[in-house]
Write a protein that holds these residues in place. Structure first.
Motif, PDB file in Angstrom:
ATOM      1  N   GLY A 141       0.807  -1.210   0.000  1.00  0.00           N
ATOM      2  CA  GLY A 141       0.000   0.000   0.000  1.00  0.00           C
ATOM      3  C   GLY A 141       0.842   1.262   0.000  1.00  0.00           C
ATOM      4  O   GLY A 141       0.534   2.231  -0.713  1.00  0.00           O
ATOM      5  N   ILE A 142       1.914   1.265   0.791  1.00  0.00           N
ATOM      6  CA  ILE A 142       2.821   2.421   0.829  1.00  0.00           C
ATOM      7  C   ILE A 142       3.501   2.599  -0.522  1.00  0.00           C
ATOM      8  O   ILE A 142       3.621   3.718  -1.039  1.00  0.00           O
ATOM      9  N   ALA A 143       3.951   1.481  -1.109  1.00  0.00           N
ATOM     10  CA  ALA A 143       4.568   1.544  -2.440  1.00  0.00           C
ATOM     11  C   ALA A 143       3.575   2.095  -3.455  1.00  0.00           C
ATOM     12  O   ALA A 143       3.926   2.921  -4.308  1.00  0.00           O
ATOM     13  N   GLY A 144       2.325   1.649  -3.359  1.00  0.00           N
ATOM     14  CA  GLY A 144       1.296   2.144  -4.267  1.00  0.00           C
ATOM     15  C   GLY A 144       1.083   3.636  -4.129  1.00  0.00           C
ATOM     16  O   GLY A 144       0.916   4.348  -5.126  1.00  0.00           O
ATOM     17  N   ASN A 145       1.118   4.132  -2.895  1.00  0.00           N
ATOM     18  CA  ASN A 145       0.974   5.575  -2.668  1.00  0.00           C
ATOM     19  C   ASN A 145       2.146   6.353  -3.254  1.00  0.00           C
ATOM     20  O   ASN A 145       1.966   7.444  -3.807  1.00  0.00           O
ATOM     21  N   ILE A 146       3.339   5.791  -3.149  1.00  0.00           N
ATOM     22  CA  ILE A 146       4.531   6.449  -3.704  1.00  0.00           C
ATOM     23  C   ILE A 146       4.454   6.494  -5.230  1.00  0.00           C
ATOM     24  O   ILE A 146       4.695   7.532  -5.850  1.00  0.00           O
ATOM     25  N   PHE A 147       4.121   5.354  -5.830  1.00  0.00           N
ATOM     26  CA  PHE A 147       3.995   5.323  -7.291  1.00  0.00           C
ATOM     27  C   PHE A 147       2.842   6.216  -7.767  1.00  0.00           C
ATOM     28  O   PHE A 147       2.907   6.798  -8.856  1.00  0.00           O
ATOM     29  N   ALA A 148       1.800   6.307  -6.940  1.00  0.00           N
ATOM     30  CA  ALA A 148       0.670   7.158  -7.299  1.00  0.00           C
ATOM     31  C   ALA A 148       1.093   8.610  -7.407  1.00  0.00           C
ATOM     32  O   ALA A 148       0.598   9.346  -8.277  1.00  0.00           O
ATOM     33  N   PHE A 149       2.021   9.025  -6.548  1.00  0.00           N
ATOM     34  CA  PHE A 149       2.486  10.409  -6.607  1.00  0.00           C
ATOM     35  C   PHE A 149       3.136  10.682  -7.961  1.00  0.00           C
ATOM     36  O   PHE A 149       2.949  11.754  -8.551  1.00  0.00           O
ATOM     37  N   GLY A 150       3.903   9.692  -8.465  1.00  0.00           N
ATOM     38  CA  GLY A 150       4.493   9.828  -9.796  1.00  0.00           C
ATOM     39  C   GLY A 150       3.428   9.944 -10.866  1.00  0.00           C
ATOM     40  O   GLY A 150       3.577  10.709 -11.823  1.00  0.00           O
ATOM     41  N   LEU A 151       2.332   9.189 -10.702  1.00  0.00           N
ATOM     42  CA  LEU A 151       1.229   9.269 -11.652  1.00  0.00           C
ATOM     43  C   LEU A 151       0.543  10.630 -11.580  1.00  0.00           C
ATOM     44  O   LEU A 151       0.227  11.238 -12.596  1.00  0.00           O
ATOM     45  N   PHE A 152       0.347  11.111 -10.365  1.00  0.00           N
ATOM     46  CA  PHE A 152      -0.386  12.363 -10.182  1.00  0.00           C
ATOM     47  C   PHE A 152       0.377  13.585 -10.705  1.00  0.00           C
ATOM     48  O   PHE A 152      -0.238  14.550 -11.163  1.00  0.00           O
ATOM     49  N   ILE A 153       1.712  13.541 -10.629  1.00  0.00           N
ATOM     50  CA  ILE A 153       2.483  14.698 -11.107  1.00  0.00           C
ATOM     51  C   ILE A 153       2.867  14.578 -12.584  1.00  0.00           C
ATOM     52  O   ILE A 153       3.393  15.536 -13.154  1.00  0.00           O
ATOM     53  N   SER A 154       2.595  13.431 -13.195  1.00  0.00           N
ATOM     54  CA  SER A 154       3.002  13.230 -14.587  1.00  0.00           C
ATOM     55  C   SER A 154       2.355  14.225 -15.567  1.00  0.00           C
ATOM     56  O   SER A 154       2.973  14.552 -16.587  1.00  0.00           O
ATOM     57  N   PRO A 155       1.138  14.731 -15.312  1.00  0.00           N
ATOM     58  CA  PRO A 155       0.586  15.726 -16.253  1.00  0.00           C
ATOM     59  C   PRO A 155       1.191  17.123 -16.107  1.00  0.00           C
ATOM     60  O   PRO A 155       0.839  18.015 -16.885  1.00  0.00           O
ATOM     61  N   MET A 156       2.070  17.331 -15.130  1.00  0.00           N
ATOM     62  CA  MET A 156       2.577  18.684 -14.897  1.00  0.00           C
ATOM     63  C   MET A 156       3.276  19.308 -16.107  1.00  0.00           C
ATOM     64  O   MET A 156       3.081  20.492 -16.383  1.00  0.00           O
ATOM     65  N   PRO A 157       4.110  18.550 -16.860  1.00  0.00           N
ATOM     66  CA  PRO A 157       4.697  19.151 -18.072  1.00  0.00           C
ATOM     67  C   PRO A 157       3.632  19.625 -19.058  1.00  0.00           C
ATOM     68  O   PRO A 157       3.795  20.670 -19.696  1.00  0.00           O
ATOM     69  N   THR A 158       2.550  18.857 -19.160  1.00  0.00           N
ATOM     70  CA  THR A 158       1.451  19.256 -20.035  1.00  0.00           C
ATOM     71  C   THR A 158       0.851  20.573 -19.577  1.00  0.00           C
ATOM     72  O   THR A 158       0.604  21.485 -20.383  1.00  0.00           O
ATOM     73  N   PHE A 159       0.639  20.720 -18.276  1.00  0.00           N
ATOM     74  CA  PHE A 159       0.009  21.935 -17.778  1.00  0.00           C
ATOM     75  C   PHE A 159       0.975  23.117 -17.743  1.00  0.00           C
ATOM     76  O   PHE A 159       0.530  24.269 -17.823  1.00  0.00           O
ATOM     77  N   ARG A 160       2.262  22.847 -17.661  1.00  0.00           N
ATOM     78  CA  ARG A 160       3.223  23.944 -17.822  1.00  0.00           C
ATOM     79  C   ARG A 160       3.134  24.504 -19.237  1.00  0.00           C
ATOM     80  O   ARG A 160       3.198  25.725 -19.450  1.00  0.00           O
ATOM     81  N   ARG A 161       2.981  23.603 -20.202  1.00  0.00           N
ATOM     82  CA  ARG A 161       2.828  24.037 -21.595  1.00  0.00           C
ATOM     83  C   ARG A 161       1.515  24.806 -21.773  1.00  0.00           C
ATOM     84  O   ARG A 161       1.474  25.830 -22.469  1.00  0.00           O
ATOM     85  N   ILE A 162       0.450  24.301 -21.159  1.00  0.00           N
ATOM     86  CA  ILE A 162      -0.843  24.980 -21.252  1.00  0.00           C
ATOM     87  C   ILE A 162      -0.764  26.377 -20.640  1.00  0.00           C
ATOM     88  O   ILE A 162      -1.269  27.354 -21.219  1.00  0.00           O
ATOM     89  N   LEU A 163      -0.124  26.487 -19.480  1.00  0.00           N
ATOM     90  CA  LEU A 163       0.010  27.789 -18.827  1.00  0.00           C
ATOM     91  C   LEU A 163       0.879  28.728 -19.646  1.00  0.00           C
ATOM     92  O   LEU A 163       0.597  29.931 -19.728  1.00  0.00           O
ATOM     93  N   ARG A 164       1.934  28.177 -20.249  1.00  0.00           N
ATOM     94  CA  ARG A 164       2.845  29.007 -21.052  1.00  0.00           C
ATOM     95  C   ARG A 164       2.153  29.538 -22.305  1.00  0.00           C
ATOM     96  O   ARG A 164       2.287  30.715 -22.651  1.00  0.00           O
ATOM     97  N   ASN A 165       1.398  28.666 -22.975  1.00  0.00           N
ATOM     98  CA  ASN A 165       0.730  29.050 -24.218  1.00  0.00           C
ATOM     99  C   ASN A 165      -0.676  29.614 -24.006  1.00  0.00           C
ATOM    100  O   ASN A 165      -1.312  30.073 -24.962  1.00  0.00           O
ATOM    101  N   LYS A 166      -1.162  29.501 -22.761  1.00  0.00           N
ATOM    102  CA  LYS A 166      -2.510  29.968 -22.422  1.00  0.00           C
ATOM    103  C   LYS A 166      -3.568  29.338 -23.322  1.00  0.00           C
ATOM    104  O   LYS A 166      -4.531  29.969 -23.733  1.00  0.00           O
ATOM    105  N   SER A 167      -3.345  28.059 -23.616  1.00  0.00           N
ATOM    106  CA  SER A 167      -4.275  27.302 -24.464  1.00  0.00           C
ATOM    107  C   SER A 167      -4.122  25.810 -24.173  1.00  0.00           C
ATOM    108  O   SER A 167      -3.014  25.331 -23.924  1.00  0.00           O
TER     109      SER A 167
END
Length: 215
Positions: free
Chosen positions: A18-44
């Motif tokens: 369960g702890i390992a799953g929570n740790i790996f989940a954090f990697g899953l949850f932050i994985s869209p961040m590059p996408t949203f950095r691009r969205i914020l940069r381009n405002k689209s």
């Protein structure tokens, strides 16, 4: 004495998974961040789809309710991972709504309201079931159904990846994090003797591998 030691060992490995799953989940949850950095940069939001975040939020909220003491026992790790996951997905959805066009903005707002309405109905409906076992089955099957809907979310971007011949819309680390998360909670469900958890996670592992193989 050996029986208690055996049970204690299973409990320990369940917590580790369960702890390992929570740790790996954090990697899953932050994985869209590059996408949203691009969205914020381009405002689209460009050609990115907001549907996977809607499905993920629905899944997290239903699984959070399933893991709560009102429905199942000894599922603290499900509560923690889905609480964090729901928070991340809601933040992503809000950012998506802020930067998408008017048509998609209204669509996402309606879908977000539908998610909250559906979860509210599930919570209220399940609390009306007096028998705890029947309540567990009811919410358990619904959690599996929500996971199946989330399994399909990568399919929304497969056509885009094939058309653009680029995997930037479906990062490899997203698939890897999903597989590791699912594998950890597959073990967690087995050690906890929770069929709804391990069957769902086994299907998710299979779906992730299949989708990655297609790409």
């Amino acid at each position: 004495m050996d029986v208690f030691a055996f049970h204690g060992s299973f409990s320990m490995w369940k917590d580790v998974a369960g702890i390992a799953g929570n740790i790996f989940a954090f990697g899953l949850f932050i994985s869209p961040m590059p996408t949203f950095r691009r969205i914020l940069r381009n405002k689209s939001t460009e050609q990115f789809s907001g549907l996977p975040y809607i499905y993920s939020l629905l899944n997290c909220l239903i699984c959070l309710w399933y893991g709560s003491p009102f429905i199942s026992q000894r599922n603290l790790m499900l509560v923690t991972v889905n609480s964090v996951g729901a928070t991340f997905q809601l933040c992503y959805i809000i950012l998506f709504i802020m930067h998408t066009d008017k048509k998609n903005k209204m669509r996402m707002l309606v879908l977000l309201l539908v998610v909250f309405a559906v979860v509210g109905l599930i919570v209220a409906g399940s609390l009306q079931i007096p028998d705890k076992l029947a309540r567990w089955y009811f919410v358990g099957f619904l959690s599996c159904a929500s996971l199946v809907s989330m399994f399909a979310s990568p399919l929304f971007v497969i056509n885009l990846v094939i058309r653009t011949k680029s995997v930037e819309f479906m990062p490899f680390y997203l698939s890897l994090s999903t597989f590791l998360l699912s594998g950890s909670f597959l073990l967690y469900g087995l050690f906890n003797s929770d069929a709804f958890v391990y069957v769902s996670c086994a299907l998710q592992c299979l779906c992730t591998v299949t989708t990655t193989g297609v790409l």
